[in-house]
Design an enzyme around this catalytic site. Structure first.
Site, PDB file in Angstrom:
ATOM      1  N   ASP A 190       0.927  -1.340  -0.455  1.00 13.01           N
ATOM      2  CA  ASP A 190      -0.063   0.061  -0.554  1.00 13.01           C
ATOM      3  C   ASP A 190       0.706   1.261   0.391  1.00 13.01           C
ATOM      4  O   ASP A 190       0.262   2.094  -0.628  1.00 13.01           O
ATOM      5  CB  ASP A 190      -0.720  -0.080   1.121  1.00 13.01           C
ATOM      6  CG  ASP A 190      -1.002  -0.342   2.573  1.00 13.01           C
ATOM      7  OD1 ASP A 190       0.702  -0.308   2.718  1.00 13.01           O
ATOM      8  OD2 ASP A 190      -1.367  -0.135   3.490  1.00 13.01           O
TER       9      ASP A 190
ATOM     10  N   CYS B  62       5.652  -5.807  14.972  1.00 14.67           N
ATOM     11  CA  CYS B  62       7.130  -6.388  13.597  1.00 14.67           C
ATOM     12  C   CYS B  62       7.312  -7.504  14.470  1.00 14.67           C
ATOM     13  O   CYS B  62       7.981  -8.410  13.996  1.00 14.67           O
ATOM     14  CB  CYS B  62       7.610  -5.403  12.995  1.00 14.67           C
ATOM     15  SG  CYS B  62       8.757  -4.774  13.848  1.00 14.67           S
TER      16      CYS B  62
ATOM     17  N   GLU C  99       7.179   2.657  14.803  1.00 17.86           N
ATOM     18  CA  GLU C  99       5.901   3.015  14.105  1.00 17.86           C
ATOM     19  C   GLU C  99       4.975   2.746  15.288  1.00 17.86           C
ATOM     20  O   GLU C  99       3.590   2.836  15.561  1.00 17.86           O
ATOM     21  CB  GLU C  99       5.058   1.741  13.458  1.00 17.86           C
ATOM     22  CG  GLU C  99       4.165   1.386  13.043  1.00 17.86           C
ATOM     23  CD  GLU C  99       3.918   0.823  11.869  1.00 17.86           C
ATOM     24  OE1 GLU C  99       3.187  -0.667  12.144  1.00 17.86           O
ATOM     25  OE2 GLU C  99       4.333   0.918  10.638  1.00 17.86           O
TER      26      GLU C  99
END
Length: 186
Positions: A41, A105, A112
């Site tokens: 994306d 992750c 993030e």
């Protein structure tokens, strides 16, 4: 993470549960009877900026997507640079704080973990413990509520956004130091 050669999703974080192993290109080609190219994306957003947005007049830039996570892509010489395995521009997983917050992750201290929907909620709740958000409410709705509060002048909500802006500014400064782009597009 997309294998652009096979058109399959080969890895996905908890942001996209159940997508790992999905043959996205084959599905879309069969469903729409059209030729299909598959990118993650963030890379798709960067290509949109390159061809239709602010990147049209630039040959070297980095674009970031900020939402449930932090994605991105690098354009050099007027072309998207996906990297050997399609991970180039994964800006959200640069280490921002050694041994910092846990990231989805599996590592700790990623940008993030400090600039995302979950991070905004955490920053707000750290500042306003008596008015915790309803944990049964979807994170996007919680973030929308914090946004409304910030626009209405709520000090805790504004402070939470200020903290995220500071973390994001550090990440953008790192991008400029590493790749020396003409611009960083958010």
């Amino acid at each position: 993470a997309i294998d652009t050669h096979t058109g399959s999703v080969f890895a996905a974080t908890p942001n996209l549960p159940g997508w790992a192993g999905f043959h996205l290109r084959a599905f879309a080609e069969q469903r729409f009877q059209l030729p299909v190219r598959v990118h993650n994306d963030a890379h798709a957003a960067v290509l949109a900026e390159l061809h239709f947005g602010l990147g049209r007049s630039l040959s070297d830039f980095v674009a970031l997507t900020v939402g449930t996570g932090v994605g991105g892509g690098i354009v050099s010489g007027g072309r998207l640079q996906p990297g050997q395995h399609g991970f180039a521009g994964t800006i959200g997983h640069q280490t921002s704080r050694l041994d910092g917050r846990e990231c989805n992750c599996g590592r700790r201290g990623c940008l993030e973990a400090y600039v995302s929907t979950a991070a905004l909620i955490q920053e707000y709740e750290d500042r306003q413990p008596m008015e915790r958000l309803d944990p049964k409410t979807e994170p996007s709705a919680q973030a929308h509520r914090i946004s409304q509060l910030a626009l209405a002048g709520d000090a805790a909500a504004q402070s939470a956004y200020a903290a995220l802006a500071g973390y994001l500014a550090e990440g953008v400064a790192n991008i400029f130091n590493i790749s020396d782009p003409e611009a960083v597009i958010l």
